[in-house]
Design a protein around this motif. Structure first.
Motif, PDB file in Angstrom:
ATOM      1  N   GLN A   1       4.178  18.362  -2.793  1.00  0.00           N
ATOM      2  CA  GLN A   1       4.975  18.746  -3.966  1.00  0.00           C
ATOM      3  C   GLN A   1       6.449  18.397  -3.782  1.00  0.00           C
ATOM      4  OE1 GLN A   1       3.489  22.705  -3.883  1.00  0.00           O
ATOM      5  NE2 GLN A   1       2.040  22.362  -5.538  1.00  0.00           N
ATOM      6  N   LEU A   2       6.943  18.592  -2.552  1.00  0.00           N
ATOM      7  CA  LEU A   2       8.353  18.257  -2.292  1.00  0.00           C
ATOM      8  C   LEU A   2       8.574  16.744  -2.331  1.00  0.00           C
ATOM      9  CD1 LEU A   2       9.342  20.823   0.498  1.00  0.00           C
ATOM     10  CD2 LEU A   2       9.732  20.961  -1.965  1.00  0.00           C
ATOM     11  N   LEU A   3       7.594  15.992  -1.817  1.00  0.00           N
ATOM     12  CA  LEU A   3       7.708  14.527  -1.889  1.00  0.00           C
ATOM     13  C   LEU A   3       7.688  14.064  -3.351  1.00  0.00           C
ATOM     14  CD1 LEU A   3       5.415  13.500   1.101  1.00  0.00           C
ATOM     15  CD2 LEU A   3       7.844  12.953   0.878  1.00  0.00           C
TER      16      LEU A   3
ATOM     17  N   ILE B   1       0.846  -1.206   0.000  1.00  0.00           N
ATOM     18  CA  ILE B   1       0.000   0.000   0.000  1.00  0.00           C
ATOM     19  C   ILE B   1       0.886   1.262   0.000  1.00  0.00           C
ATOM     20  CG2 ILE B   1      -1.663   1.321   1.375  1.00  0.00           C
ATOM     21  CD1 ILE B   1      -2.779  -1.474   2.300  1.00  0.00           C
ATOM     22  N   ALA B   2       1.935   1.243   0.811  1.00  0.00           N
ATOM     23  CA  ALA B   2       2.826   2.412   0.876  1.00  0.00           C
ATOM     24  C   ALA B   2       3.502   2.661  -0.470  1.00  0.00           C
ATOM     25  CB  ALA B   2       3.873   2.204   1.971  1.00  0.00           C
ATOM     26  N   TYR B   3       3.842   1.579  -1.158  1.00  0.00           N
ATOM     27  CA  TYR B   3       4.465   1.724  -2.473  1.00  0.00           C
ATOM     28  C   TYR B   3       3.498   2.412  -3.451  1.00  0.00           C
ATOM     29  CZ  TYR B   3       7.024   0.588  -6.735  1.00  0.00           C
ATOM     30  OH  TYR B   3       7.711   0.685  -7.922  1.00  0.00           O
ATOM     31  N   VAL B   4       2.224   2.071  -3.350  1.00  0.00           N
ATOM     32  CA  VAL B   4       1.220   2.717  -4.220  1.00  0.00           C
ATOM     33  C   VAL B   4       1.111   4.207  -3.862  1.00  0.00           C
ATOM     34  CG1 VAL B   4      -1.161   2.646  -5.057  1.00  0.00           C
ATOM     35  CG2 VAL B   4      -0.042   0.535  -4.353  1.00  0.00           C
ATOM     36  N   CYS B   5       1.174   4.502  -2.559  1.00  0.00           N
ATOM     37  CA  CYS B   5       1.155   5.909  -2.135  1.00  0.00           C
ATOM     38  C   CYS B   5       2.336   6.663  -2.749  1.00  0.00           C
ATOM     39  CB  CYS B   5       1.234   6.012  -0.605  1.00  0.00           C
ATOM     40  SG  CYS B   5      -0.242   5.426   0.233  1.00  0.00           S
TER      41      CYS B   5
ATOM     42  N   THR C   1       1.592   7.277   5.957  1.00  0.00           N
ATOM     43  CA  THR C   1       1.851   5.921   5.438  1.00  0.00           C
ATOM     44  C   THR C   1       3.246   5.867   4.810  1.00  0.00           C
ATOM     45  OG1 THR C   1      -0.501   5.714   4.982  1.00  0.00           O
ATOM     46  CG2 THR C   1       0.927   4.096   3.929  1.00  0.00           C
ATOM     47  N   LEU C   2       3.580   6.898   4.038  1.00  0.00           N
ATOM     48  CA  LEU C   2       4.916   6.944   3.417  1.00  0.00           C
ATOM     49  C   LEU C   2       6.001   6.920   4.490  1.00  0.00           C
ATOM     50  CD1 LEU C   2       4.300   9.687   0.682  1.00  0.00           C
ATOM     51  CD2 LEU C   2       4.735   7.267   0.266  1.00  0.00           C
TER      52      LEU C   2
END
Lengths: 158, 175
Positions: free
Chosen positions: B60-62, A99-103, A151-152
């Protein structure tokens, strides 16, 4: 990015990469709960697999549909492998990492407007909200804004 | 998706355990699916409109951070995506003028302009200042790696330089 081996507490490095055509022979409903072969020739979806780094054994799998106009990615289906389900599971964090990868992918494409959405089974909604802090959006759930950033962060992308 | 042939995990696992390991789609008619999507998009629009300026900037920074990371992972060098390209994108994300960023990281506007236009590479301390400036979202290491990626490319694809240096070398004997 890591999953945790429950028996030892050790963090194990993972890779998330696109599923190859030859992977589908191993993606049985018996081990991965769904008929993943239905995605094989369907170009509307992107299917990704999670493995330990250096291993070919698939621990988790996810199918996605990109809605670029709506600046969101929809999770169509996700499965941890059977041995990673329930109380006796081997690794912790397979679904969360996917899920985090999709985020991450959604944020890379759409910045602050990025959203990840899904159509969950009604009875499971409270559990997704509790486990992944998902936001209700009608009968769907989504990750957006500060919840998506959390999540990230939780899975090491920030 | 056809249900035939699927396994039914909820018989063996609690709902919490299913939710922890699987995402199963809800099956709806096309009409209900459209209605649900319209409703979801309405909620999403509302969330987007109410995003704070801080959350918007963070997103935006991410976005830029992930674009840099993925470019660094690519094996090939792209002359269009050098340090200056990403510095420009950084300034655009912040929605400020070059002179304002120069002031915020304590350098002259002319110096920043040289970095943006790839006339000159910044010293290491500038990468540290950029990381601090971005609230550590874009690490100094990644800014620096953009310069290293270009240097490695230049080292490998400059035949006249290799020819010139060869004149100064007596090769080690492998006999």
């Amino acid at each position: 990015m890591y999953v945790t081996e429950i028996s030892t507490g050790a963090a194990k490095a993972i890779s998330i990469t696109p599923v190859d055509a030859k992977d589908y022979t191993h993606l049985t409903a018996k081990r991965y709960f769904f008929k993943w072969k239905e995605f094989k020739d369907n170009k509307s979806y992107k299917v990704l697999k999670l493995t330990l780094k250096g291993s070919t054994d698939i621990l988790g799998i996810i199918a996605l549909e990109y809605f670029d106009q709506e600046q969101r990615i929809e999770i169509k289906l996700l499965a941890s492998s059977r041995e990673n389900m329930g109380k006796a599971k081997v690794y912790e964090g397979i679904a969360g990492n996917l899920i985090a990868y999709v985020c991450r992918q959604a944020t890379k494409l759409h910045g602050a407007d990025a959203a990840v959405t899904l159509f969950p089974k009604t009875k499971l909604i409270p559990h997704y909200i509790e486990k992944y802090k998902m936001i209700p959006a009608g009968i769907q759930l989504m990750l957006f804004g500060s919840i998506l950033y959390e999540t990230l962060k939780q899975y090491g992308y920030e | 998706m056809n249900r035939k042939g699927t396994q039914r995990p909820q018989k063996k696992y609690s709902r919490a355990e299913v939710a922890e390991g699987l995402i199963k789609p809800l099956r709806l008619s096309d009409k209900k699916m459209k209605e649900a999507n319209a409703e979801m998009l309405k909620v999403l629009k509302n969330h987007r409109e109410n995003l704070s300026s801080g959350e918007r900037l963070k997103g935006q920074l991410l976005q830029l951070k992930f674009q840099i990371e993925d470019y660094l992972r690519e094996e090939s060098f792209d002359s269009e995506r050098r340090l200056g390209y990403f510095l420009k994108a950084y300034i655009q994300s912040l929605n400020i003028k070059n002179i304002e960023l120069a002031r915020q990281i304590d350098i002259k506007a002319s110096e920043l302009s040289q970095y943006i236009n790839d006339y000159r590479k910044p010293p290491e301390n500038i990468f540290i200042r950029l990381e601090i400036h971005s609230h550590k979202i874009i690490p100094a290491r990644d800014w620096y790696s953009l310069v290293l990626k270009e240097k490695l490319h230049t080292l490998n694809v400059n035949p006249s330089r290799w020819k010139a240096e060869r004149k100064h070398v007596i090769e080690a004997s492998l006999k």
